[in-house]
Design an enzyme around this catalytic site. Structure first.
Site, short mmCIF file in Angstrom:
data_model
loop_
_atom_site.label_atom_id
_atom_site.label_comp_id
_atom_site.label_asym_id
_atom_site.label_seq_id
_atom_site.Cartn_x
_atom_site.Cartn_y
_atom_site.Cartn_z
N GLY A 46 4.05 35.89 -36.53
CA GLY A 46 2.89 35.05 -36.83
C GLY A 46 3.10 33.67 -36.26
N GLN A 51 1.80 24.74 -35.29
CA GLN A 51 3.14 24.98 -34.74
C GLN A 51 3.20 24.77 -33.23
OE1 GLN A 51 3.55 28.96 -36.96
NE2 GLN A 51 5.65 28.22 -36.77
N CYS A 93 10.87 31.19 -39.86
CA CYS A 93 9.72 30.49 -39.27
C CYS A 93 10.14 29.99 -37.90
CB CYS A 93 9.33 29.33 -40.17
SG CYS A 93 7.94 28.39 -39.54
N LEU A 94 9.27 30.18 -36.90
CA LEU A 94 9.60 29.72 -35.55
C LEU A 94 9.75 28.21 -35.49
CD1 LEU A 94 7.23 32.05 -33.47
CD2 LEU A 94 9.69 32.30 -33.84
N HIS A 135 2.24 32.98 -45.42
CA HIS A 135 3.11 32.04 -44.70
C HIS A 135 2.30 31.25 -43.65
CE1 HIS A 135 7.10 31.15 -42.58
NE2 HIS A 135 6.19 30.77 -41.71
N GLU A 136 1.48 31.98 -42.87
CA GLU A 136 0.72 31.31 -41.79
C GLU A 136 -0.38 30.41 -42.35
OE1 GLU A 136 2.11 31.26 -39.03
OE2 GLU A 136 3.44 32.94 -39.47
N HIS A 139 0.83 27.06 -43.35
CA HIS A 139 1.00 26.11 -42.22
C HIS A 139 -0.26 25.26 -42.04
CE1 HIS A 139 4.85 26.88 -40.31
NE2 HIS A 139 4.65 28.18 -40.29
NI NI Z 1 6.10 29.61 -39.96
#
Ligand code: NI
Length: 172
Positions: A46, A51, A93-94, A135-136, A139
């Site tokens: 995701g 991000q 998380c990226l 999670h997304e 953000h």
């Molecule tokens: Ni993330």
């Protein structure tokens, strides 16, 4: 198509509340496709627009296994309308490289959003997909998975993550 640079915590864009998307323009569709390419290249399951430094309410998700066909979900202005049950699964998380921890979430969620063609979609999901949606969507409100940790665990995270950031600086 392009792979976009991923912003890392503590980049301030990750703490901003993202703006809703109006009309879904070609520019936004291009951004969504670039985000998907960036997510697949990372690889991740995701990615939210903040991000990649764009404070807009857009996420891409694909939780298909490595042996399965891709199942890309592109969601503009996503909302979670119902939640059920509890889950406690490991997340990463990226934007927070090198750190993984279990987070309390809902086990099943119903999400509403506009897809890449501007159609209204409602989806009820569970398992990894439910975790990914939560999670997304966090953000988009400037919330990272580590913000759900207890103060004690967050202190441990900060120490560990500082080492990751120092190592990344050495590699530059
Ligand atoms: Ni993330």
């Amino acid at each position: 198509m392009a792979i976009l640079p991923i912003r890392h915590y503590p980049d301030p864009v990750l703490k901003q509340k993202a703006e809703p998307v109006g009309e879904i323009t070609d520019e936004l569709r291009t951004l969504a496709r670039d985000m998907a390419e960036t997510m697949y290249a990372a690889p991740g399951v995701g990615l939210a627009a903040p991000q990649v430094g764009i404070s807009k309410r857009l996420v891409v998700i694909d939780c298909a296994g490595s042996n399965e066909e891709p199942q890309l979900i592109t969601a503009f202005n996503p909302e979670i309308v119902t939640r059920e049950g509890e889950s406690y699964e490991e997340e990463g998380c990226l934007s927070v490289p090198g750190y993984y921890t279990r987070i309390h979430r809902s086990a099943q969620v119903t999400a509403r959003f506009l897809d890449i063609d501007g159609r209204r979609v409602e989806m009820t999901v569970d398992g990894l997909l439910a975790v990914a949606f939560q999670h997304e969507l966090d953000h988009l409100d400037g919330i990272l998975f580590v913000d759900h940790l207890s103060p004690l665990k967050k202190g441990l995270f900060r120490k560990k993550y500082q080492k990751v950031l120092d190592q990344m600086k050495e590699q530059l």
